[in-house]
Design a protein around this motif. Structure first.
Motif, PDB file in Angstrom:
ATOM      1  N   SER A   6      46.358  31.018  49.039  1.00  0.00           N
ATOM      2  CA  SER A   6      46.239  32.316  48.385  1.00  0.00           C
ATOM      3  C   SER A   6      44.778  32.726  48.347  1.00  0.00           C
ATOM      4  O   SER A   6      43.885  31.873  48.296  1.00  0.00           O
ATOM      5  N   CYS A   7      44.549  34.008  48.363  1.00  0.00           N
ATOM      6  CA  CYS A   7      43.195  34.538  48.268  1.00  0.00           C
ATOM      7  C   CYS A   7      43.240  35.732  47.321  1.00  0.00           C
ATOM      8  O   CYS A   7      43.861  36.750  47.641  1.00  0.00           O
ATOM      9  N   ALA A   8      42.602  35.577  46.167  1.00  0.00           N
ATOM     10  CA  ALA A   8      42.577  36.628  45.160  1.00  0.00           C
ATOM     11  C   ALA A   8      41.307  37.454  45.310  1.00  0.00           C
ATOM     12  O   ALA A   8      40.207  36.907  45.413  1.00  0.00           O
ATOM     13  N   ALA A   9      41.468  38.763  45.293  1.00  0.00           N
ATOM     14  CA  ALA A   9      40.346  39.669  45.476  1.00  0.00           C
ATOM     15  C   ALA A   9      40.029  40.413  44.188  1.00  0.00           C
ATOM     16  O   ALA A   9      40.917  40.695  43.383  1.00  0.00           O
ATOM     17  N   SER A  10      38.754  40.736  44.023  1.00  0.00           N
ATOM     18  CA  SER A  10      38.324  41.535  42.876  1.00  0.00           C
ATOM     19  C   SER A  10      37.100  42.338  43.265  1.00  0.00           C
ATOM     20  O   SER A  10      36.427  42.037  44.252  1.00  0.00           O
ATOM     21  N   GLY A  11      36.821  43.357  42.499  1.00  0.00           N
ATOM     22  CA  GLY A  11      35.580  44.095  42.663  1.00  0.00           C
ATOM     23  C   GLY A  11      35.713  45.438  43.347  1.00  0.00           C
ATOM     24  O   GLY A  11      34.959  46.338  43.048  1.00  0.00           O
ATOM     25  N   ARG A  12      36.624  45.566  44.269  1.00  0.00           N
ATOM     26  CA  ARG A  12      36.806  46.821  44.983  1.00  0.00           C
ATOM     27  C   ARG A  12      38.304  47.028  45.184  1.00  0.00           C
ATOM     28  O   ARG A  12      39.110  46.160  44.893  1.00  0.00           O
ATOM     29  N   THR A  13      38.665  48.190  45.679  1.00  0.00           N
ATOM     30  CA  THR A  13      40.075  48.486  45.898  1.00  0.00           C
ATOM     31  C   THR A  13      40.598  47.643  47.055  1.00  0.00           C
ATOM     32  O   THR A  13      40.238  47.862  48.212  1.00  0.00           O
TER      33      THR A  13
END
Length: 121
Positions: free
Chosen positions: A21-28
């Motif tokens: 899994s790769c969780a993203a944050s900070g931008r859309t």
């Protein structure tokens, strides 16, 4: 830029499965194509699979076809890599990355720290 954190790596026997899994944050998140890449010791970083912003288009390296599945959940800001029928040659550090749609690593601008996948024979 978007921040990325991978998880799900580990030690598995040949023939087994793992889900990264790769969780993203900070931008859309949905503004970015996503990719999974890997780098084994002494080798160059290589593409495993990529997925378009909507998830409607995917690309797999020949080594991943039929065994790995890339998917994304834009509501959860997460991209996944389901890996089945793992082989010792799949052993590497796996990275996720965000960028414009491309099948080559250099086109991706944001990278996670990587997660180790080790497949024992």
């Amino acid at each position: 830029q978007v921040q990325l954190v991978e998880s799900g790596g580990g030690l598995v026997q040949a023939g087994g499965s793992l889900r990264l899994s790769c969780a993203a944050s900070g931008r859309t998140f949905s503004n970015y194509a996503m990719g999974w890449f890997r780098q084994a010791p002494g080798k160059e970083r290589e593409t495993v699979a990529t997925i378009s912003r909507s998830g409607g288009i995917t690309y797999y390296a020949d080594s991943a076809k039929g065994r790995f599945t890339i998917s994304r959940d834009n509501a959860k800001n997460t991209v996944y890599l389901q890996m089945n029928s793992l082989k010792p040659e799949d052993t590497a550090v796996y990275y996720c990355a965000a960028g414009g749609w491309s099948t080559v690593p250099n086109s991706y601008s944001s990278w996670g720290q990587g997660t180790q996948v080790t497949v024992s024979s």
